[in-house]
Design a protein around this motif. Structure first.
Motif, PDB file in Angstrom:
ATOM      1  N   ARG A  22      -7.310   2.557  -2.747  1.00  9.29           N
ATOM      2  CA  ARG A  22      -6.790   3.276  -1.508  1.00  9.29           C
ATOM      3  C   ARG A  22      -5.758   4.299  -2.000  1.00  9.29           C
ATOM      4  NH1 ARG A  22      -5.601  -0.775   1.732  1.00  9.29           N
ATOM      5  NH2 ARG A  22      -7.751  -0.709   2.360  1.00  9.29           N
TER       6      ARG A  22
ATOM      7  N   ALA B 113      -9.366  -3.212  -3.182  1.00 11.73           N
ATOM      8  CA  ALA B 113      -9.456  -2.055  -1.940  1.00 11.73           C
ATOM      9  C   ALA B 113      -8.093  -1.431  -1.958  1.00 11.73           C
ATOM     10  CB  ALA B 113      -9.590  -3.037  -0.566  1.00 11.73           C
ATOM     11  N   THR B 114      -7.005  -2.236  -2.260  1.00 15.13           N
ATOM     12  CA  THR B 114      -5.663  -1.291  -2.151  1.00 15.13           C
ATOM     13  C   THR B 114      -5.464  -0.634  -3.345  1.00 15.13           C
ATOM     14  OG1 THR B 114      -4.902  -3.545  -0.755  1.00 15.13           O
ATOM     15  CG2 THR B 114      -3.236  -1.980  -1.847  1.00 15.13           C
TER      16      THR B 114
ATOM     17  N   GLY C 253       1.534   3.577  -3.150  1.00  7.59           N
ATOM     18  CA  GLY C 253       0.896   4.956  -3.056  1.00  7.59           C
ATOM     19  C   GLY C 253       2.238   5.932  -3.430  1.00  7.59           C
TER      20      GLY C 253
ATOM     21  N   THR D  64       4.780   6.948   2.874  1.00  5.37           N
ATOM     22  CA  THR D  64       3.729   7.911   3.030  1.00  5.37           C
ATOM     23  C   THR D  64       4.193   9.291   3.041  1.00  5.37           C
ATOM     24  OG1 THR D  64       3.396   8.307   5.252  1.00  5.37           O
ATOM     25  CG2 THR D  64       2.305   6.371   4.559  1.00  5.37           C
TER      26      THR D  64
ATOM     27  N   THR E 230       0.847  -1.275  -0.029  1.00  8.92           N
ATOM     28  CA  THR E 230      -0.057   0.151   0.210  1.00  8.92           C
ATOM     29  C   THR E 230       0.843   1.275   0.070  1.00  8.92           C
ATOM     30  OG1 THR E 230      -1.773  -1.120   1.197  1.00  8.92           O
ATOM     31  CG2 THR E 230      -1.637   1.122   1.210  1.00  8.92           C
TER      32      THR E 230
END
Length: 216
Positions: free
Chosen positions: A42, A38-39, A17, A136, A13
């Motif tokens: 996201r 879902a990933t 991202g 992130t 994830t």
């Protein structure tokens, strides 16, 4: 760059991202299509599908599954991964003796086992030293310097791809030699994570050469 991701957990994830933010074409592949969907949603990935879909989508393929199953997953996708850059971000570690130990025994690496499981793939060890939360950050930098990302592998073209990928994230590539050195990168993760868990700061054990030799 077209990137396939094998896995739907936190490393899949957060790295996925970061690569979407950097403008790459990312597809998430998983054993569970709902989890892959879902990933992908996201992180804003271009698509999702099975593990095979992830393998064939990417010029570069991230293996972000538990270290103990990663070689078996790669073996099952060996034909699809042939000729592709396969990035191993796993850490084969487990608590032992009051700290962390390598589950491989320290004589080989998960990256090497993956290369043996899919001999046509070009395996590169990278992205295993930082906690997933670091990925992130828009452009990870600390104390005024971009984050350095160690990596190692044997295929020059794949190393060039990983260098470009790291640079696109605003990080500094840190080439560490051939794939034989992956065992040292994995051991470094065991050392550093164990030190953090004990409440100490491993970076203080490594002064710069200028600091170590102030009179030279």
């Amino acid at each position: 760059m077209r990137i396939g991701i094998l896995g739907t957990g936190m490393m899949a994830t957060t790295l996925g991202g970061a690569w979407v933010r950097a403008g790459h074409d990312v597809l998430v592949g998983g054993r569970d299509r709902a989890a892959a969907a879902a990933t992908a949603a996201r992180i804003g990935a271009a698509g999702y599908g099975t593990l095979t879909d992830g393998a064939v989508h990417g010029d570069l393929v991230l293996v972000a599954v538990p270290a103990d199953v990663a070689p078996k997953v790669v073996e099952g996708l060996a034909d699809a991964l042939s000729g592709r850059t396969v990035v191993d971000c796993t850490n084969p570690i487990a608590p032992a003796d009051g700290g962390l130990m390598l589950t491989t025994g320290g004589t080989t690496s998960v990256a090497r086992r993956m290369a043996e499981a899919a001999p046509g793939a070009h395996v590169v060890k990278a992205f295993n030293l930082c906690h997933e939360s670091i990925w992130t950050l828009p452009r990870p930098a600390f104390e005024g310097a971009p984050l350095a990302v160690p990596f190692c592998g044997d295929d020059p073209g794949s190393l060039d791809q990983v260098t470009a990928l790291i640079t696109s994230m605003g990080c500094t590539p840190m080439p560490c030699g051939g794939l034989a050195r992956a065992v040292y990168i994995e051991a470094t993760a065991a050392f550093a994570i164990g030190a953090w868990w004990s409440g100490t700061e491993p970076r203080f054990a490594f002064p710069t050469p200028a600091q170590a030799s102030p009179n030279s």
